[in-house]
Design a protein around this motif. Structure first.
Motif, short mmCIF file in Angstrom:
data_model
loop_
_atom_site.label_atom_id
_atom_site.label_comp_id
_atom_site.label_asym_id
_atom_site.label_seq_id
_atom_site.Cartn_x
_atom_site.Cartn_y
_atom_site.Cartn_z
N TYR A 39 45.15 47.56 33.19
CA TYR A 39 42.82 46.49 32.54
C TYR A 39 42.24 47.76 33.19
CZ TYR A 39 46.37 43.01 32.21
OH TYR A 39 46.72 41.45 31.87
N ASP A 50 48.15 36.52 38.57
CA ASP A 50 48.99 37.44 37.37
C ASP A 50 48.25 35.72 36.72
OD1 ASP A 50 49.49 39.81 37.43
OD2 ASP A 50 51.68 39.09 37.67
N PHE A 62 45.06 35.07 36.20
CA PHE A 62 44.16 35.89 35.46
C PHE A 62 43.96 35.65 33.81
CE2 PHE A 62 44.70 39.84 32.14
CZ PHE A 62 43.32 39.76 32.54
N HIS A 69 39.30 44.55 33.43
CA HIS A 69 39.90 45.30 34.17
C HIS A 69 38.85 44.18 35.55
CE1 HIS A 69 39.35 48.02 37.68
NE2 HIS A 69 38.48 47.83 37.30
N SER A 102 42.08 45.82 44.92
CA SER A 102 42.24 45.26 43.67
C SER A 102 42.03 46.29 42.50
CB SER A 102 41.75 43.93 43.53
OG SER A 102 41.57 42.91 44.58
N THR A 103 41.06 46.60 42.81
CA THR A 103 40.70 47.06 41.54
C THR A 103 41.63 49.06 41.19
OG1 THR A 103 37.70 47.43 42.37
CG2 THR A 103 38.66 48.60 40.57
N ALA A 129 44.11 46.13 39.67
CA ALA A 129 44.45 45.80 37.84
C ALA A 129 44.12 47.40 37.29
CB ALA A 129 42.96 45.87 37.95
N TYR A 180 40.64 40.67 36.77
CA TYR A 180 41.49 40.84 37.12
C TYR A 180 41.27 41.25 38.44
CZ TYR A 180 46.54 41.79 38.45
OH TYR A 180 47.72 41.36 39.12
N SER A 181 40.80 42.31 38.35
CA SER A 181 40.26 42.90 39.55
C SER A 181 40.00 41.31 40.77
CB SER A 181 39.12 43.61 39.65
OG SER A 181 39.54 45.09 39.13
#
Lengths: 61, 276
Positions: B230, B264, B267, B112, B221-222, B225, B115-116
């Motif tokens: 995620y 993407d 990540f 998580h 972003s959080t 995700a 990705y954030s």
């Protein structure tokens, strides 16, 4: 060195859309979160559609 | 119950002697590349990851880096310092990976956060913010949760349960159960380890809910995700974004697609290079 034009497969698209639907259930009634959901769903479709158009020779976005 | 934050900081897991020497050396304004190379060689896991990440799209270099000496010279000491600090902290908490506690898995938490971080970075680049600092701040914003869980697992478990069942924001629920703002703890921990100040300040901005574009980028972003499978913790309620924030972060759907596409790709690479 890397694929800089990464597209979503059919399976990835459905998994991602299901995740989005599930996540945003909690925020029903919140206008801004509904807008964010629409943006994310549209981005998934764009990433997936661009893949289909490349196959048919129409080019990406 | 209130937990003393200074006591928590004293209980942070220590770095290995070789990593400690490397981090201490990097606090100087300049370190001879040969000395840095020697210190890096004594930390094989970190130096291996430095080489992998140097060659990823994270830095977008046009040529292949084949040695640590090349990485030191080409990336420069400032960039390398941020990378080494980041890898050192992740390595220090690796023993927590694979554990399933309090409804969250540390593997899931790191994914998580990563990705954030990737989306924060691509959004920051598109909005002319400090991409490097926002990447690291987003990556470590939940570090305090891992640290706090080691100190009082029962209180954290109850706070997570309340957050899930009552749709309460986790940071507030944790605060009510422990007296600690865990994002503030993340900031304090990075400052304790002498992370670069711009990174510490970015995390403090999140903890203080500052009304800045940088905080909006990380907050969005959080959320993304979590929506993209995620999640920090399954079923967790995150603070919603406002319409004004959303308009500032994603001015259009093509803009969003471009940033998400880049995130993407980043990540996928970094999940292998950083998380292993």
């Amino acid at each position: 060195m890397h694929d800089d034009n990464r597209r979503l497969t059919e399976v990835e698209l459905s998994v991602r859309k299901a995740g989005i639907d599930s996540f945003f259930e909690t925020y029903e009634g919140n206008t801004a979160m509904a807008e964010l959901k629409s943006i994310l769903l549209a981005s998934c479709e764009q990433k997936h559609d661009a893949s289909a158009s490349e196959v048919s020779g129409e080019g990406g976005d | 119950m209130t937990i003393d934050m200074s006591q928590i900081l004293d209980q942070l897991p220590p770095f290995s002697p070789s990593v400690k020497m490397l981090m201490q050396a990097m606090e100087a304004d300049f370190v001879e590349p040969s000395k840095l190379e020697t210190l890096l060689l004594s930390c094989p896991v970190i130096s291996g990851r430095v080489l992998q990440i140097s060659n990823s799209s994270f830095y977008g270099l046009s040529r292949q880096i084949e040695s640590l000496r090349e990485a030191i010279v080409i990336l420069g000491q400032g960039t390398l310092r941020g990378l080494i600090y980041t890898l050192s902290v992740i390595k220090n908490f690796e023993q927590a990976k694979g554990d399933e506690q309090n409804g969250f898995s540390f593997d899931v938490l790191w994914k998580h956060s990563l990705y954030s971080a990737c989306l924060s970075r691509t959004l920051a680049e598109a909005h002319n913010e400090d991409a490097s600092s926002l990447f690291t701040a987003a990556l470590f914003q939940h570090l305090g949760l891992i640290v706090l869980n080691r100190v009082d697992e029962i209180a954290v478990r109850e706070a997570v349960r309340v957050s899930q069942s009552e749709h309460r924001v986790l940071v507030e629920s944790i605060y009510e159960h422990t007296g600690v703002n865990y994002i503030e703890l993340s900031y304090q921990a990075l400052e304790y380890w002498h992370f670069p100040q711009d990174i510490c300040n970015a995390i403090r901005g999140i903890a203080c809910v500052e009304n800045t574009q940088a905080v909006s980028l990380i907050k969005t972003s959080t959320l993304v995700a979590s929506a993209f499978n995620y999640p920090l913790i399954n079923g967790l309620y995150l603070p919603p974004i406002s319409s004004a924030e959303l308009q500032g972060v994603f001015p259009g759907s093509h803009f969003a697609t471009k940033c998400i596409n880049e995130a993407d790709i980043l990540f996928e690479q970094l999940a292998k290079d950083i998380l292993g």
